[in-house]
Design an enzyme around this catalytic site. Sequence first.
Site, PDB file in Angstrom:
ATOM      1  N   LYS A 111       0.810  -1.217   0.000  1.00  0.00           N
ATOM      2  CA  LYS A 111       0.000   0.000   0.000  1.00  0.00           C
ATOM      3  C   LYS A 111       0.842   1.265   0.000  1.00  0.00           C
ATOM      4  CE  LYS A 111      -4.250  -2.053   1.557  1.00  0.00           C
ATOM      5  NZ  LYS A 111      -3.859  -3.445   1.912  1.00  0.00           N
TER       6      LYS A 111
HETATM    7  C1  LIG Z   1      -4.499  -4.512   1.477  1.00  0.00           C
HETATM    8  C2  LIG Z   1      -3.722  -5.797   1.499  1.00  0.00           C
HETATM    9  C3  LIG Z   1      -4.092  -6.894   0.695  1.00  0.00           C
HETATM   10  C4  LIG Z   1      -5.322  -6.870  -0.172  1.00  0.00           C
HETATM   11  O1  LIG Z   1      -5.177  -5.983  -1.242  1.00  0.00           O
HETATM   12  P1  LIG Z   1      -6.445  -5.473  -2.069  1.00  0.00           P
HETATM   13  O2  LIG Z   1      -5.937  -4.487  -3.025  1.00  0.00           O
HETATM   14  O3  LIG Z   1      -7.399  -4.882  -1.053  1.00  0.00           O
HETATM   15  O4  LIG Z   1      -7.042  -6.676  -2.719  1.00  0.00           O
HETATM   16  C5  LIG Z   1      -3.296  -8.027   0.702  1.00  0.00           C
HETATM   17  N1  LIG Z   1      -2.198  -8.091   1.484  1.00  0.00           N
HETATM   18  C6  LIG Z   1      -1.816  -7.077   2.281  1.00  0.00           C
HETATM   19  C7  LIG Z   1      -0.612  -7.223   3.122  1.00  0.00           C
HETATM   20  C8  LIG Z   1      -2.554  -5.886   2.311  1.00  0.00           C
HETATM   21  O5  LIG Z   1      -2.170  -4.875   3.109  1.00  0.00           O
END
Ligand SMILES: *Cc1c(COP(=O)(O)O)cnc(C)c1O
Length: 435
Positions: A111
């Site tokens: 993210k």
């Molecule tokens: C947010 C997140 C996900 C899921 O990602 P999406 O884009 O919501 O499908 C998977 N793994 C981690 C570590 C995350 O922080």
Amino acid sequence: MADLQFVSSRGAAPALSLSEAIATGLAPDGGLYIPTRLPPVDAAGAAAARTLPGVARAALAGFFSGDRLQAALGDIADAALDLPAPATRVVGSQEPLFALELYHGPTAAFKDFGARFLAESLQRLESRAAAPMTILVATSGDTGGAVAAAFHRRPWVRVVILYPAGLVSPRQEQQLCCWGENVASLRIAGTFDDCQRLVKEAFGNPALASRHRFSSANSINIGRLLPQMVYYAASSLDLERRTRAKPSYIIPAGNLGNAFAAVWARALGFPIARIILAHNVNRTVPDFLQSGIWQPRPSIATLASAMDVGNPSNMERMRALYPTLSEIREQLSADCVDDATIRARIGEDFMRYGREWCPHTATAAEVYARLSVAERRAHPWVVVATAHPAKFNVIVEPIIGKHVTVPDSLERLLRLPQHAVDLPPTLEALAAALT
Ligand SMILES: *Cc1c(COP(=O)(O)O)cnc(C)c1O
């Protein structure tokens, strides 16, 4: 060619430019912004680039063409995407297997890419506004930390994080609370759903909304999706060069923002073969692909908590671009992994390959292990590693029986003091905390 327009997936909101769509986040009809067409990519430029910012310039130029931010794309990419995202070979695997390591950013999860790109974009749109904007983020763990890290100390913005008391890992909590200055961390006596409800109530309260100039930074913002395409573009080109074949990706999925970025990168022409989603027991998407019935449901708490999503909102983008079930099935397949199997996979892949997976990444590693030998030989496979295992040490260390080394950037955050404020889950309490 006319400038690219962005329209709502629900079709009932005015078309906007890219920078307007970034500043708006969610469309007023409740939909998600999508471009009216996929712009062409500078394929030669992307193939010649050797860095993420270089690939971003070539892959994203069409999206920025004619926009207020067009001239700034290069600077935004340089500032936001200056992070390593290596596809490392999983040594010990007989077939060609790689891990795309998306956890080398400041908060050790993928993210960071989207949050940093959004912050750099908004900085160029907002920094001369008369009053600072307030970004409200409800988080179940990783998003809040990434957004705080990306927006910390930017004077034109205040970030207010709402997270559920007792429901995030200790190291996630530290990343949500270690900032101070323009970042406020509110520990809500309630669930993640309470946090989300409070954010919606605040947005819907005209007095509060006009006083604070609310904005959101959640994963439906197009400004977070675009940069996520870049590591798929860059890694697919890199792996095609290294292996002389198109790689396939297995992506840990919750709200489908990361997976959707891969689908888009392939639609733009980057060399990606198959895309498989790995879910935890929140099975809305796998059930939909099987039955054709879209049935959102309450989320179930799992070890892979950042994927505890019962109503994945990016599916709306997917369905707007690929309206029939058979088209969606051509794009994606999906599988589910329960908590016991996540634990078993973390242990087994540590023994077999010496790799340490976070619980989210382990769902993808498990889906890989379920492929037939013929499938594994058909092309190189990439397990997308969405977070660093050190963030989930409480789960991972007892399974592998050793300490997980903490990356330096995370270590720095772990040493800072915490600034959380405890609040009951009411709008009155939130309004008071915002003043
Ligand atoms: C947010 C997140 C996900 C899921 O990602 P999406 O884009 O919501 O499908 C998977 N793994 C981690 C570590 C995350 O922080």
